[in-house]
Design a protein around this motif. Sequence first.
Motif, PDB file in Angstrom:
ATOM      1  N   ALA A 139      42.324 -10.222   6.147  1.00 64.06           N
ATOM      2  CA  ALA A 139      43.151 -10.951   7.118  1.00 64.06           C
ATOM      3  C   ALA A 139      42.317 -11.450   8.285  1.00 64.06           C
ATOM      4  CB  ALA A 139      44.283 -10.057   7.615  1.00 64.06           C
ATOM      5  N   SER A 195      46.167  -9.368  -1.713  1.00 67.11           N
ATOM      6  CA  SER A 195      45.425 -10.637  -1.575  1.00 67.11           C
ATOM      7  C   SER A 195      44.355 -10.839  -2.641  1.00 67.11           C
ATOM      8  CB  SER A 195      44.700 -10.686  -0.222  1.00 67.11           C
ATOM      9  OG  SER A 195      45.608 -10.640   0.825  1.00 67.11           O
ATOM     10  N   ARG A 221      40.489 -14.449   7.135  1.00 69.21           N
ATOM     11  CA  ARG A 221      41.475 -15.544   7.018  1.00 69.21           C
ATOM     12  C   ARG A 221      41.795 -16.120   8.399  1.00 69.21           C
ATOM     13  NH1 ARG A 221      45.225 -12.578   4.447  1.00 69.21           N
ATOM     14  NH2 ARG A 221      44.187 -12.747   2.429  1.00 69.21           N
ATOM     15  N   ASP A 222      41.796 -15.256   9.405  1.00 68.36           N
ATOM     16  CA  ASP A 222      42.086 -15.692  10.782  1.00 68.36           C
ATOM     17  C   ASP A 222      40.943 -16.468  11.415  1.00 68.36           C
ATOM     18  OD1 ASP A 222      44.543 -14.578  10.738  1.00 68.36           O
ATOM     19  OD2 ASP A 222      44.036 -12.807  11.938  1.00 68.36           O
ATOM     20  N   GLU A 244      43.090  -5.224   2.941  1.00 63.62           N
ATOM     21  CA  GLU A 244      43.934  -6.306   3.479  1.00 63.62           C
ATOM     22  C   GLU A 244      43.568  -6.640   4.921  1.00 63.62           C
ATOM     23  OE1 GLU A 244      46.342  -8.340   2.043  1.00 63.62           O
ATOM     24  OE2 GLU A 244      45.455  -7.484   0.245  1.00 63.62           O
ATOM     25  N   SER A 245      43.274  -5.640   5.748  1.00 63.64           N
ATOM     26  CA  SER A 245      43.020  -5.952   7.163  1.00 63.64           C
ATOM     27  C   SER A 245      41.687  -6.679   7.335  1.00 63.64           C
ATOM     28  CB  SER A 245      43.128  -4.704   8.044  1.00 63.64           C
ATOM     29  OG  SER A 245      42.037  -3.860   7.850  1.00 63.64           O
ATOM     30  N   ASP A 284      45.227  -0.985   2.312  1.00 63.35           N
ATOM     31  CA  ASP A 284      45.497  -1.549   3.644  1.00 63.35           C
ATOM     32  C   ASP A 284      44.229  -1.990   4.361  1.00 63.35           C
ATOM     33  OD1 ASP A 284      48.089  -1.066   3.348  1.00 63.35           O
ATOM     34  OD2 ASP A 284      48.264   0.521   4.877  1.00 63.35           O
TER      35      ASP A 284
END
Length: 230
Positions: free
Chosen positions: A126, A53, A129-130, A122-123, A119
């Motif tokens: 994310a 990302s 983003r949520d 990314e988490s 990872d």
Amino acid sequence: MTAQLRARGDVAVLVPAAGAGLRLGPGGPKALRLLAGEPLLVHAVRRVAAAPSVRLIVVAAPAAEVEAVRELLAPVAPVTVVAGGAERQESVARALAQVPADIEIVLVHDAARALTPPDLIESVAAAVRDGHPAVIPALPVVDTIKEVDPGETVLGTVDRSVLRSVQTPQGFRHDVLAAAHAAAADHLTDDAGLVEKAGRPVICVPGSELAMKITRPLDLILAEALLNLG
Ligand code: CTP
Ligand code: MG
């Protein structure tokens, strides 16, 4: 001009790397200290750049090392390097100033957490983003924690189950981080603290043992062992 890593990424990662590393002992700025033959900053940036990302990486380097850090990182990933400040918060603010307005997610990640897996980056991204304005990776506290007075007399035992040990990357909506920094009065050791003071909700996602902060000499030994495991 800011160097882009991945045009389709929606995340900027700020990497404060301007600290002296006093607790690590003599040997120059911590981000440039070697772990398995490579500077901590190289390990950190390589992992940040591997997170799919990420569009932009901005490193805050020790003021005397900006050019050296540019050269060091050129073969690792396209990065923007700025001079950091006297406090971590100032280093982050200087890096944040390089992020264009159209990037909506900004992560702040200590160079000293050199082995943080892509990872985890990314988490955290994310979760922002949520819809969460501020997201931090955290682990349960393992030791029993006591509160003491200035004379080291124990005042009480803190309920460990409600405590978390917090790591980076810490992720934010760009506007939320910018507003928190603009309003900052005191120097804090993490960015989520500024957002808390601004009254915005901060949520935790599971952290990683690999995101440990290299602070003292023993941490370098542990990090080298972790590197050999992977
Ligand atoms: N940092 C920074 N600018 C500062 C101080 C710290 O960019 N003025 C960065 C460090 O380079 C590190 C991260 O913030 O990546 C976390 O800080 P810390 O682990 O405390 O590193 P140092 O400040 O370098 O270490 P020490 O406190 O032992 O001197
Ligand atoms: Mg420090």
